[in-house]
Design an enzyme around this catalytic site. Structure first.
Site, mmCIF file in Angstrom:
data_model
loop_
_atom_site.group_PDB
_atom_site.id
_atom_site.type_symbol
_atom_site.label_atom_id
_atom_site.label_comp_id
_atom_site.label_asym_id
_atom_site.label_seq_id
_atom_site.Cartn_x
_atom_site.Cartn_y
_atom_site.Cartn_z
ATOM 1 N N SER A 21 0.842 -1.196 0.000
ATOM 2 C CA SER A 21 0.000 0.000 0.000
ATOM 3 C C SER A 21 0.877 1.246 0.000
ATOM 4 O O SER A 21 2.000 1.231 0.513
ATOM 5 C CB SER A 21 -0.855 -0.034 1.270
ATOM 6 O OG SER A 21 -1.309 1.254 1.610
ATOM 7 N N LYS B 172 2.923 -3.715 6.605
ATOM 8 C CA LYS B 172 3.182 -3.741 5.147
ATOM 9 C C LYS B 172 4.658 -3.481 4.881
ATOM 10 O O LYS B 172 5.277 -4.120 4.031
ATOM 11 C CB LYS B 172 2.313 -2.709 4.425
ATOM 12 C CG LYS B 172 0.843 -3.071 4.360
ATOM 13 C CD LYS B 172 0.609 -4.242 3.417
ATOM 14 C CE LYS B 172 -0.812 -4.768 3.473
ATOM 15 N NZ LYS B 172 -1.028 -6.045 2.814
ATOM 16 N N ASN C 264 -14.582 1.450 6.520
ATOM 17 C CA ASN C 264 -13.695 2.539 6.924
ATOM 18 C C ASN C 264 -13.391 3.460 5.761
ATOM 19 O O ASN C 264 -13.007 4.597 5.951
ATOM 20 C CB ASN C 264 -12.327 1.972 7.359
ATOM 21 C CG ASN C 264 -12.419 1.251 8.677
ATOM 22 O OD1 ASN C 264 -12.792 1.839 9.665
ATOM 23 N ND2 ASN C 264 -12.107 -0.031 8.675
ATOM 24 N N ASN C 265 -13.489 2.934 4.564
ATOM 25 C CA ASN C 265 -13.017 3.671 3.396
ATOM 26 C C ASN C 265 -14.102 4.557 2.812
ATOM 27 O O ASN C 265 -15.294 4.323 2.981
ATOM 28 C CB ASN C 265 -12.483 2.701 2.340
ATOM 29 C CG ASN C 265 -11.276 1.928 2.848
ATOM 30 O OD1 ASN C 265 -11.348 0.724 3.076
ATOM 31 N ND2 ASN C 265 -10.183 2.635 3.077
ATOM 32 N N TYR D 53 -0.920 -1.033 10.995
ATOM 33 C CA TYR D 53 -1.226 -1.704 9.722
ATOM 34 C C TYR D 53 -0.150 -1.375 8.687
ATOM 35 O O TYR D 53 0.400 -2.260 8.021
ATOM 36 C CB TYR D 53 -2.618 -1.260 9.219
ATOM 37 C CG TYR D 53 -2.806 -1.412 7.732
ATOM 38 C CD1 TYR D 53 -3.054 -2.658 7.170
ATOM 39 C CD2 TYR D 53 -2.722 -0.309 6.873
ATOM 40 C CE1 TYR D 53 -3.200 -2.798 5.795
ATOM 41 C CE2 TYR D 53 -2.866 -0.441 5.518
ATOM 42 C CZ TYR D 53 -3.107 -1.686 4.972
ATOM 43 O OH TYR D 53 -3.244 -1.825 3.614
HETATM 44 C C1 UD1 Z 1 -6.518 4.014 4.141
HETATM 45 C C2 UD1 Z 1 -5.243 3.761 4.855
HETATM 46 C C3 UD1 Z 1 -4.278 3.039 3.952
HETATM 47 C C4 UD1 Z 1 -4.879 1.757 3.472
HETATM 48 C C5 UD1 Z 1 -6.196 2.030 2.806
HETATM 49 C C6 UD1 Z 1 -6.858 0.687 2.596
HETATM 50 C C7 UD1 Z 1 -5.101 5.650 6.471
HETATM 51 C C8 UD1 Z 1 -4.264 6.781 6.932
HETATM 52 N N1 UD1 Z 1 -4.665 4.992 5.386
HETATM 53 O O1 UD1 Z 1 -6.224 4.908 3.112
HETATM 54 O O2 UD1 Z 1 -3.110 2.748 4.660
HETATM 55 O O3 UD1 Z 1 -4.008 1.116 2.594
HETATM 56 O O4 UD1 Z 1 -7.045 2.808 3.649
HETATM 57 O O5 UD1 Z 1 -7.988 0.850 1.849
HETATM 58 O O6 UD1 Z 1 -6.101 5.378 7.043
HETATM 59 N N2 UD1 Z 1 -12.605 10.176 4.547
HETATM 60 C C9 UD1 Z 1 -13.555 11.059 5.031
HETATM 61 N N3 UD1 Z 1 -14.631 10.546 5.677
HETATM 62 C C10 UD1 Z 1 -14.816 9.202 5.881
HETATM 63 C C11 UD1 Z 1 -13.836 8.306 5.390
HETATM 64 C C12 UD1 Z 1 -12.743 8.836 4.729
HETATM 65 O O7 UD1 Z 1 -13.428 12.268 4.889
HETATM 66 O O8 UD1 Z 1 -15.827 8.829 6.507
HETATM 67 C C13 UD1 Z 1 -11.441 10.717 3.823
HETATM 68 C C14 UD1 Z 1 -10.120 10.426 4.508
HETATM 69 O O9 UD1 Z 1 -9.798 11.437 5.414
HETATM 70 C C15 UD1 Z 1 -9.178 10.384 3.314
HETATM 71 C C16 UD1 Z 1 -10.038 9.900 2.151
HETATM 72 O O10 UD1 Z 1 -11.384 10.079 2.572
HETATM 73 O O11 UD1 Z 1 -8.734 11.654 3.014
HETATM 74 C C17 UD1 Z 1 -9.809 8.444 1.813
HETATM 75 O O12 UD1 Z 1 -9.940 7.691 2.995
HETATM 76 P P1 UD1 Z 1 -9.894 6.091 2.986
HETATM 77 O O13 UD1 Z 1 -10.823 5.563 1.970
HETATM 78 O O14 UD1 Z 1 -10.051 5.628 4.385
HETATM 79 O O15 UD1 Z 1 -8.425 5.766 2.443
HETATM 80 P P2 UD1 Z 1 -6.983 6.253 2.942
HETATM 81 O O16 UD1 Z 1 -7.049 6.972 4.210
HETATM 82 O O17 UD1 Z 1 -6.332 6.960 1.828
#
Ligand code: UD1
Length: 332
Positions: free
Chosen positions: A126, A155, A196-197, A151
């Site tokens: 990642s 990696k 979470n994403n 996590y």
């Molecule tokens: C996250 C992980 C990354 C991992 C990946 C797996 C972190 C710091 N990084 O990436 O290591 O490989 O997931 O899929 O967590 N966001 C919001 N509101 C939400 C959810 C997300 O504003 O409810 C924003 C986050 O702040 C971020 C963006 O959306 O800026 C993407 O978030 P996310 O999908 O969780 O991915 P990463 O944080 O990039």
């Protein structure tokens, strides 16, 4: 030459799409999954897409004995290792579990490669290994900072183990932000717990499962104050694995590649694109920054383009349309 490829975590999000691509390109993927964050229906749906039976083993990769004894490894040409725990927030609470699971599984698989003379290994890494980068876009030569979560640390440690192993060929793929789903809407991202994403959360708002989305921070020094990421269609990510095998089939390769769209998009821009392309409004609010978030990261993928002959074919718009179709179908 045998084309049997073991895909650990093959029922999961990126794994399932990769299995489909492998079949499309004439490989014979064999899935190992313990369904800890996926469901066996993913395999049925992969079979529907591929119109073919897919062999699978319900195994935990850290069960060394069962791993060794259940599979005829002598017939295996290569391994793609996806199976891992991947929730950033959970990894802070259950650090030990993340270290044991993610590192031990990689160790066991590398040992299997050595014992059974398996010469090709692809690892699912990642962009989190870059931590908070000083310069953008990040290339594979960008210095690795301390990852912002346990996590991420797992990696980084696994990458190191692979690099120092005896394996003849390896390719480490550092994914940026895979989103979307297969266009059949038969497979997609399907976390068993709360997602979470960002994109699965946007989809849950769109369908009404969630009242509103909280944007984590709008005070970052970016063009609209929200974080910037490099989102890429999951099918393009999946194809990169096929190109990795093609490369290792022709030339000894021990390398790392970035896999992204090479474009930085902010959270707000992504929401706007989702709304526009799917003709649906997303209810959102601005909240506090999320611990461990990086303000901006996007890739330079010219190495993968040059050496793997891979390039992404699908747009972010297409990924968001496919994500929404999957969300709607998932309920039926
Ligand atoms: C996250 C992980 C990354 C991992 C990946 C797996 C972190 C710091 N990084 O990436 O290591 O490989 O997931 O899929 O967590 N966001 C919001 N509101 C939400 C959810 C997300 O504003 O409810 C924003 C986050 O702040 C971020 C963006 O959306 O800026 C993407 O978030 P996310 O999908 O969780 O991915 P990463 O944080 O990039």
């Amino acid at each position: 030459m045998s084309k049997n490829i073991i895909v650990t975590g093959g029922a999961g999000y990126i794994g399932s799409h990769t299995v489909v691509e492998l079949v499309k390109f004439g490989f014979n993927p064999i899935i190992i999954d313990n369904f800890s964050n996926s469901s066996s229906s993913a395999i049925e749906n992969i079979e529907k897409i591929c119109k073919k039976k897919i062999d699978f083993f319900d195994l935990n990769c850290i069960d060394k004995l069962k791993m060794n004894n259940s599979i005829n490894w002598k017939k295996i040409d290569g391994i793609i290792h996806f199976a891992a725990l991947k929730s950033v927030s959970e990894s802070f609470e259950k650090k030990e579990k993340y270290f044991t699971n993610n590192i031990e599984s990689t160790k066991i698989l590398l040992n299997i490669c050595e014992v059974y003379n398996i010469k090709k290994f692809v690892f699912s890494s990642s962009c989190t290994v870059y931590g908070n980068p000083n310069n953008l876009p990040v290339t594979e030569k960008t210095e690795l900072k301390k990852p912002s979560s346990p996590y991420g640390e797992t990696k980084k440690i696994c990458e190191e183990m692979i690099k120092t192993s005896q394996i003849k060929n390896f390719i480490i793929l550092r994914y940026f932000n895979p989103i979307g789903a297969h266009e059949s809407a038969l497979i997609g991202e399907h976390p068993l717990n709360i997602p979470n994403n960002l994109v699965p959360l946007i989809c849950e708002c769109a369908i009404g499962k969630r009242e509103k989305l909280t944007i984590y921070g709008n005070d970052y020094p970016t063009r609209d104050g929200t974080c910037i990421r490099d989102y890429i269609h999951v099918c393009d990510v999946a194809q990169a694995h096929v190109y990795a095998f093609k490369k290792m089939n022709t030339k000894t390769t021990r390398k790392i590649f970035n896999i992204g769209l090479s474009k930085g998009i902010s959270v707000l821009e992504l929401i706007n694109l989702f709304e526009k392309n799917n003709n649906i409004k997303i209810n959102y609010e601005f909240g506090k920054r999320r611990e461990g978030d990086i303000e901006e990261i996007f890739a330079n993928c010219s190495l993968a383009e040059k050496e793997l002959n891979w390039s992404p074919k699908k747009t972010i718009q297409k990924a968001l349309i496919d994500a929404w179709r999957w969300e709607q179908k998932k309920l039926n």
